[in-house]
Motif scaffolding. Structure first.
Motif, short mmCIF file in Angstrom:
data_model
loop_
_atom_site.label_atom_id
_atom_site.label_comp_id
_atom_site.label_asym_id
_atom_site.label_seq_id
_atom_site.Cartn_x
_atom_site.Cartn_y
_atom_site.Cartn_z
N THR A 1 0.86 -1.19 0.00
CA THR A 1 0.00 0.00 0.00
C THR A 1 0.89 1.24 0.00
O THR A 1 0.66 2.19 -0.74
N HIS A 2 1.92 1.18 0.83
CA HIS A 2 2.94 2.23 0.85
C HIS A 2 4.21 1.73 0.16
O HIS A 2 5.26 1.59 0.78
N GLY A 3 4.08 1.41 -1.12
CA GLY A 3 5.20 1.06 -1.98
C GLY A 3 6.34 0.30 -1.32
O GLY A 3 6.34 -0.93 -1.23
N VAL A 4 7.33 1.04 -0.84
CA VAL A 4 8.57 0.49 -0.27
C VAL A 4 8.29 -0.44 0.91
O VAL A 4 9.09 -1.34 1.19
N GLU A 5 7.16 -0.26 1.57
CA GLU A 5 6.81 -1.15 2.69
C GLU A 5 6.44 -2.55 2.18
O GLU A 5 6.24 -3.48 2.97
N GLY A 6 6.37 -2.69 0.86
CA GLY A 6 5.97 -3.95 0.24
C GLY A 6 6.93 -5.11 0.47
O GLY A 6 6.53 -6.27 0.36
N TYR B 1 -0.38 -4.95 5.14
CA TYR B 1 0.95 -4.95 5.78
C TYR B 1 1.64 -3.60 5.64
O TYR B 1 1.76 -3.07 4.54
N HIS B 2 2.10 -3.08 6.77
CA HIS B 2 2.82 -1.80 6.79
C HIS B 2 4.09 -1.93 7.63
O HIS B 2 4.17 -2.77 8.52
N THR B 3 5.03 -1.00 7.36
CA THR B 3 6.23 -0.91 8.19
C THR B 3 6.56 0.57 8.42
O THR B 3 6.10 1.43 7.69
N GLY B 4 7.36 0.81 9.46
CA GLY B 4 7.90 2.16 9.64
C GLY B 4 7.43 2.89 10.88
O GLY B 4 7.81 4.03 11.09
N ILE C 1 -1.23 -4.48 9.96
CA ILE C 1 -0.12 -4.83 10.86
C ILE C 1 0.99 -3.83 10.56
O ILE C 1 1.48 -3.75 9.43
N GLU C 2 1.35 -3.07 11.59
CA GLU C 2 2.36 -2.01 11.43
C GLU C 2 3.62 -2.43 12.18
O GLU C 2 3.64 -2.44 13.40
N TYR C 3 4.63 -2.81 11.43
CA TYR C 3 5.88 -3.29 12.03
C TYR C 3 6.88 -2.13 12.18
O TYR C 3 7.15 -1.42 11.21
ZN LIG Z 1 2.34 2.18 5.71
#
Ligand SMILES: [Zn+2]
Length: 361
Positions: free
Chosen positions: A66-71, A221-224, A290-292
């Motif tokens: 969803t947020h590109g680089v978080e892929g 799925y998200h990160t950051g 899920i925000e890692y």
């Molecule tokens: Zn995100």
């Protein structure tokens, strides 16, 4: 076998791994081509792997990028689910719709935003109505996205942000920067002025593959954000709604909500969960991001500011560009065995809880 073997080098590698794993597991793949290309002129696609009965009443949806680089993170979880034989855990009559790289342009270019600088998870607003205002972003925008990214220019901008945080608190600064804004098309966390390609593609996928579903559970799925390796379970569904209660019943009290105020995330506008909910009005819908956590938030914010500066003012072929892209990758992707294992373990646990919730009604 180490889970890190499923982590990809880049978007194209992630795509190849996903397609192979999905096909080997017996899924059917439909691909949607983005009109633009990646940095190596590679073609860009959102790929949808459907596993299980086509007319399933219960459907698990997973979404990466969803947020590109978080892929990188989400693609690992999706690919490993197929490659590690986890489909054998799917209850009878439950299908899986795995959406790989919903923002393929951002993934390939190591950006959080789409090809038109839109934050996809702020883009699901009614674009015929006046946009939500974010006056604090507006007041700080030259400091958030300075045109001068030299050491001196940056120091001046950072001093203004620090002064704001000193006066109003770090949480208020986070809300101003990340809550979403609709007034600065070249800035960060811009929600767009029309539904972007990834928005239209996502809702099209929901209409096409989930029309018959009665119960849908979605993991995005998200990160950051948050502590290193921790996966916070966040829902953006309206906190009094039946779907919010359903999500909480299945995931328990650790489910957080920016609307309630117990999340690491600021209150957001235009999030994808509300857009998805709207196009499947006849289904019960549990939705979780899920925000890692990876890097400290200041480092993540600065990487986003640098990347924004690079694409608006800088030279994508410069050595500086390589450094900025390496930093983007670093803050959105924990490159250690420990981080990858935690990501996978958490993903499996959450997926099992949602499958169990759906199966038990
Ligand atoms: Zn995100």
């Amino acid at each position: 076998m180490k889970i890190s073997q499923h982590f990809a080098r880049d978007y194209s590698d992630a795509r190849a791994r996903f397609l192979t794993a999905a096909a080997t597991a017996g899924a059917t793949v439909t691909s949607f081509q983005n009109p633009l290309r990646g940095p190596e002129t590679e073609k860009l696609f959102t790929d949808v792997a459907v596993w299980g009965p086509a007319d399933a009443e219960r459907v698990l949806v997973t979404i990466s990028g969803t947020h590109g680089v978080e892929g990188f993170c989400g693609a690992l979880c999706q690919t490993a689910w197929f490659a590690e034989g986890m489909t054998k855990e799917m209850p009878r009559g439950t299908a899986l719709v795995a959406i790989h790289a919903i923002n393929p342009h951002g993934f390939a270019w190591l950006r959080r935003v789409t090809e038109d600088n839109v934050d996809l998870n702020r883009n699901f607003v009614d674009h015929t109505q006046p946009y939500p205002a974010n006056p604090d972003y507006e007041a700080l925008k030259d400091a958030i996205c300075p045109s001068d990214w030299s050491a001196a220019g940056r120091a001046a901008a950072d001093a203004r942000l620090a002064a704001y945080a000193e006066k109003h608190g770090a949480k208020a600064l986070q809300a101003a920067v990340t809550g979403g804004q609709y007034s600065d098309p070249t800035g960060i966390f811009f929600g767009g002025h029309a539904p972007t390609w990834s928005n239209r593609t996502l809702l099209g996928i929901f209409r096409r593959f989930l029309g018959k579903a009665r119960t849908v559970a979605a993991i995005d799925y998200h990160t950051g954000l948050g502590p290193y390796g921790h996966g916070e379970l966040i829902t953006g569904l309206l906190s009094e709604s039946a779907n919010f209660k359903l999500t909480r019943d299945w995931l328990g009290d650790e489910l957080t909500s920016p609307l309630i105020g117990n999340s690491a995330s600021a209150k957001l506008v235009g999030i994808n969960q509300l857009g998805m909910e709207e196009v499947i009005p006849n289904a019960r819908f549990a939705a979780v991001a899920i925000e890692y956590g990876v890097a400290p938030f200041d480092e993540t914010r600065n990487a986003l500011r640098a990347d924004n500066w690079l694409h608006v003012h800088g030279d994508l072929r410069s050595p500086e560009a390589r450094a900025i892209k390496a930093e983007m990758r670093r803050v959105f992707y924990g490159d250690t065995e420990e981080w990858k294992q935690k990501v996978w373990d958490r993903s499996v646990d959450v997926t099992r809880r949602l499958l169990k919730g759906m199966a038990e009604g």
